[in-house]
Design an enzyme around this catalytic site. Sequence first.
Site, PDB file in Angstrom:
ATOM      1  N   LEU A 145      -7.434  -2.249 -30.426  1.00  0.00           N
ATOM      2  CA  LEU A 145      -8.132  -3.425 -30.932  1.00  0.00           C
ATOM      3  C   LEU A 145      -7.229  -4.640 -31.104  1.00  0.00           C
ATOM      4  O   LEU A 145      -7.724  -5.760 -31.250  1.00  0.00           O
ATOM      5  CB  LEU A 145      -8.816  -3.089 -32.259  1.00  0.00           C
ATOM      6  N   GLN A 146      -5.919  -4.443 -31.066  1.00  0.00           N
ATOM      7  CA  GLN A 146      -4.973  -5.554 -31.174  1.00  0.00           C
ATOM      8  C   GLN A 146      -5.063  -6.492 -29.972  1.00  0.00           C
ATOM      9  O   GLN A 146      -4.682  -7.647 -30.045  1.00  0.00           O
ATOM     10  CB  GLN A 146      -3.554  -4.970 -31.334  1.00  0.00           C
ATOM     11  N   ARG A 147      -5.610  -6.009 -28.850  1.00  0.00           N
ATOM     12  CA  ARG A 147      -5.629  -6.824 -27.634  1.00  0.00           C
ATOM     13  C   ARG A 147      -6.912  -6.661 -26.817  1.00  0.00           C
ATOM     14  O   ARG A 147      -7.261  -7.547 -26.045  1.00  0.00           O
ATOM     15  CB  ARG A 147      -4.434  -6.467 -26.741  1.00  0.00           C
ATOM     16  N   ASP A 184      -3.315  -0.222 -15.698  1.00  0.00           N
ATOM     17  CA  ASP A 184      -2.059  -0.247 -16.457  1.00  0.00           C
ATOM     18  C   ASP A 184      -1.024   0.729 -15.938  1.00  0.00           C
ATOM     19  O   ASP A 184      -0.100   1.094 -16.655  1.00  0.00           O
ATOM     20  CB  ASP A 184      -2.336   0.043 -17.938  1.00  0.00           C
ATOM     21  N   ASN A 185      -1.176   1.187 -14.672  1.00  0.00           N
ATOM     22  CA  ASN A 185      -0.189   2.110 -14.122  1.00  0.00           C
ATOM     23  C   ASN A 185      -0.022   1.842 -12.633  1.00  0.00           C
ATOM     24  O   ASN A 185      -0.934   1.343 -11.964  1.00  0.00           O
ATOM     25  CB  ASN A 185      -0.593   3.567 -14.378  1.00  0.00           C
ATOM     26  N   CYS A 243       2.919  -0.402 -21.221  1.00  0.00           N
ATOM     27  CA  CYS A 243       2.646  -1.160 -22.443  1.00  0.00           C
ATOM     28  C   CYS A 243       2.608  -0.238 -23.653  1.00  0.00           C
ATOM     29  O   CYS A 243       2.966  -0.639 -24.764  1.00  0.00           O
ATOM     30  CB  CYS A 243       1.327  -1.908 -22.311  1.00  0.00           C
ATOM     31  N   CYS A 255       9.394  12.636 -25.265  1.00  0.00           N
ATOM     32  CA  CYS A 255       9.110  11.193 -25.215  1.00  0.00           C
ATOM     33  C   CYS A 255       7.623  11.038 -25.495  1.00  0.00           C
ATOM     34  O   CYS A 255       7.039  11.850 -26.214  1.00  0.00           O
ATOM     35  CB  CYS A 255       9.514  10.600 -23.866  1.00  0.00           C
TER      36      CYS A 255
END
Length: 408
Positions: free
Chosen positions: A89-91, A148-149, A211, A366
């Site tokens: 929700l930040q973007r 996004d990849n 991201c 990771c």
Amino acid sequence: MNPLTGDSAGTLPPLVDPVPDLTAEERARYSRHLLLGAIGDEGQRRLRAASVFVVGAGGLGAPVLMYLAAAGVGRITVIDDDEVDLGNLQRQVIHSVPAIGRPKVDSARERLAELAPGVRVEAVHARLDALNIGALLEGHDLVMDGSDNFSTRYLVSDACEIAGIPVVWGTIDRFRAQLAVFWSRPPAPAVAVTLRDLYPAPPPAGSVPSCAEAGVVGALCGTVGSMMAMEAIKLITGAGRPLLGRLVVMDLLETTHRTVTIRPDPSRTPVTSLPEGGDDICGVRPPGTDDVPTVAAADLAAELADAGPSGSVAPVLVDVRGAGERSIAMIAPSVWVPLDSVAEDAADPTGVLGRAAARGPLVVYCKSGVRSARAAATLAVAGFSGVRSLEGGIEAWTRDVDPSLPGY
């Protein structure tokens, strides 16, 4: 060819033919477009006739979808296999708190129905791959790549090269972004350029942080997504000069912006088919990681639980993520050695890794298991024995062992 800039595209003819007329409601809704000489009545009718395929309903897809729908694009298809979570929700401004846990495409379709009820929105809750992309692209005039990849970006580029469909492409990273238009069969005299003319092959897996690993400022998504939507409007209506043959590179933290010419690579072999049966268009694995041993999250949890005075030696967890990621969530206890420091630390017997290995077998983790596989391979070369990588990373640990950890 523009003699001043050397790029291949000036104005281009409109991408689609216009619908016969607009309704009175449409004239009122799009009145600000009708006042623009470069768009006007005919351009708005072209927007109404257009069919656009949008890859991703996330950071870039959110503003792309909202501005294309608001502009009056007649048909929009959006594909995404993800669900909305709090960290989106930040973007990803098309979604809201009540949508958390729901498919992004369903959330997006409902928001667009509120914003532009006359636009036909088709939601595809699935992963885009080499098996379904050909059929999904049929009937669309234009593709917006907000993925996004790297695997999906090259898949989209290759499929659109085969189909001859233009692609508006954007990519974001922290405060930086790139934006371009690719088209394998543009109208003359424009010169064809594709993603592979700019970047012939994707980077090795895990070599460029996503991201989700490096972060991104939300306002950057809005800036780039809005610019992508403008490129689509220009292509559809024939207004202005699209970015075909040009790459925009921007840094919002420094407020810099430059444009670079993209020229076709004469040595590149044209793409004529997609890989059969798989969605790994990249075909690239982190170097030297094929034989890295892995351990599943549930199995690692069992090993930790069984270790003790009368049991086996407990594995020692090594976190190779960035500091920001570790501040969000971590598996405790674990030692921290960022990936770019692993080789240097491993060369020092008194370093963090040397001391950790003296306590027990190392398990590197990771976010998803890609960077940890690289780190484990580096440690094996450095002489560390028995090093394993946590399969699926902290994402798998959160899913299978400790759901209380926040995702990101």
